[in-house]
Design an enzyme around this catalytic site. Structure first.
Site, PDB file in Angstrom:
ATOM      1  N   GLU A 143       0.819  -1.209   0.000  1.00  0.00           N
ATOM      2  CA  GLU A 143       0.000   0.000   0.000  1.00  0.00           C
ATOM      3  C   GLU A 143       0.859   1.268   0.000  1.00  0.00           C
ATOM      4  O   GLU A 143       0.506   2.265  -0.645  1.00  0.00           O
ATOM      5  CB  GLU A 143      -0.939  -0.001   1.206  1.00  0.00           C
ATOM      6  CG  GLU A 143      -2.113  -0.952   1.075  1.00  0.00           C
ATOM      7  CD  GLU A 143      -1.722  -2.415   1.217  1.00  0.00           C
ATOM      8  OE1 GLU A 143      -2.415  -3.274   0.628  1.00  0.00           O
ATOM      9  OE2 GLU A 143      -0.718  -2.693   1.899  1.00  0.00           O
ATOM     10  N   HIS A 185     -11.134  -6.004   8.309  1.00  0.00           N
ATOM     11  CA  HIS A 185     -11.901  -5.802   7.077  1.00  0.00           C
ATOM     12  C   HIS A 185     -13.206  -5.038   7.316  1.00  0.00           C
ATOM     13  O   HIS A 185     -14.126  -5.141   6.513  1.00  0.00           O
ATOM     14  CB  HIS A 185     -12.239  -7.151   6.423  1.00  0.00           C
ATOM     15  CG  HIS A 185     -11.048  -7.905   5.936  1.00  0.00           C
ATOM     16  ND1 HIS A 185     -10.325  -8.734   6.767  1.00  0.00           N
ATOM     17  CD2 HIS A 185     -10.430  -7.951   4.732  1.00  0.00           C
ATOM     18  CE1 HIS A 185      -9.329  -9.284   6.075  1.00  0.00           C
ATOM     19  NE2 HIS A 185      -9.373  -8.813   4.841  1.00  0.00           N
TER      20      HIS A 185
END
Length: 363
Positions: A97, A167
């Protein structure tokens, strides 16, 4: 990591029902603006796909990249785009990321329209330094000579019913604290396409949070052409006189049910507002509503401490103190890691939001 396809299957098999209500009820949907032209049926993920397709067609510098986007991504939002526009414009990146964010900033600084996908909002934190210390400050540190306009970080966010602490998070407040960033989140397919196109068109770096549970939750008649919904402008979804209720993203569907419950059970007239843009947020619309109703309820999935509801509450206390008939009520997630086994109790549901509305009115 999820097994691919598991999220959409979970949504189809009742996660939305557990989160949004205790019984069958349609989600909060919008009617297309006739001025936007012809419309066709789309859900949120296909509306987002359509917005990116239009961008690639209209802007020859635009590129889309991230983990697994070349084959469509975990949620299929980029499905078919590589086949249509080529692997040089829609391509996979390494699983980094920080690398994705740094690469995106470099491209945008060179004038490229960079559409970077972070696979889950929970994964954005390794890129936090790049986003808040580089992207957000690029224009300022150069005295306006350079910028990263055209930079959009798309990322699935919020609860999905079985995501757990890696998540399901809602990180909007982290980024709203950073001058130079804009933070946007849609509640529906029409909103998603219009807000995403507006985000791409603006000349500021954008964090575009997509509530993952809504990708396939409902279908709307979405305009097929290019249209934008202004950033920084909230929408009064429903007018009322007794209490102002504010939310964003998937929480809007919960609040819509809670508002109906309050009206049916107690005759409470609620004014429901979708903030749409977390930063800059539409203080004027919320303030005018609170001055009219004298009460405010804010709901979001993120933890209550330093959640963005705190900023809204503080602003209303500062600017509407003499109009308030009750303390501002916040209905939020708890100050704990997001719990997998107790997710349905963590996320503000219809009953908790209804109780918050009732509390504000009967104070």
């Amino acid at each position: 990591m999820f097994v691919r396809g598991s999220v959409s299957k979970a949504v189809r098999t009742g996660v939305c029902g557990r989160m949004f209500s205790s019984g069958p009820s349609p989600l909060l949907v919008s009617d297309p603006d006739p001025s936007f032209g012809p419309a066709t049926s789309m859900n949120m993920f296909s509306a987002i796909n359509d917005a990116m397709k239009l961008t690639l067609e209209r802007d020859k510098t635009a590129v889309i990249f991230g983990e697994d986007v070349a084959f469509g991504g975990v949620f299929r939002c980029t499905m078919g785009l590589r086949d249509s526009f080529g692997a040089h414009r829609v391509f996979n990146t390494p699983l980094s990321e920080q690398g994705i964010a740094g690469f995106a900033i470099g491209l945008a600084a060179m004038g490229v329209t960079a559409l970077a996908e972070i696979q889950f909002a929970d994964y954005i934190f390794p890129a936090f330094d790049q986003i808040v210390n580089e992207a957000a400050k690029y224009r300022y540190r150069s005295g306006g000579m350079f910028d990263v306009g055209g930079l959009v970080f798309r990322t699935p966010s919020s609860a999905v019913g079985h995501g757990g602490h890696y998540h399901s998070q809602s990180p909007e407040a982290y980024f709203a604290h950073t001058p130079g960033l804009k933070v946007v989140t849609p509640r529906s397919a029409i909103e998603a396409k219009g807000l995403l196109l507006a985000s791409i068109a603006t000349r500021d770096p954008i964090i575009f949070l997509e509530p993952k549970i809504l990708y396939r939750a409902s279908v709307e008649q979405v305009p097929t052409g290019y249209y934008t919904i202004p950033l920084g402008k909230a929408q009064v979804v429903k007018t009322g006189s007794d209490v102002t209720v504010v939310g964003w993203g998937s929480q809007m569907h919960v609040l819509n049910r809670a508002v109906k419950m309050a009206e049916e059970k107690e005759g409470i007239s609620c004014e429901l507002i979708d903030l749409r843009t977390i930063m800059p947020w539409d203080r004027e619309t919320v303030l005018n509503s609170v001055k009219k109703t004298g009460r405010l309820v804010v709901a979001h999935e993120a933890p209550v401490t330093n959640g963005f509801g705190s900023e809204i509450a503080a602003a209303m206390q500062e600017h509407a103190f003499l109009h308030l008939e009750a303390p501002v009520v916040r209905v939020c997630g708890y100050d704990t890691p997001f719990p997998l086994s107790h997710e349905r109790f963590y996320v503000p549901d219809v009953l908790r939001c209804y109780e918050g509305i009732s509390k504000a009115v009967h104070y």
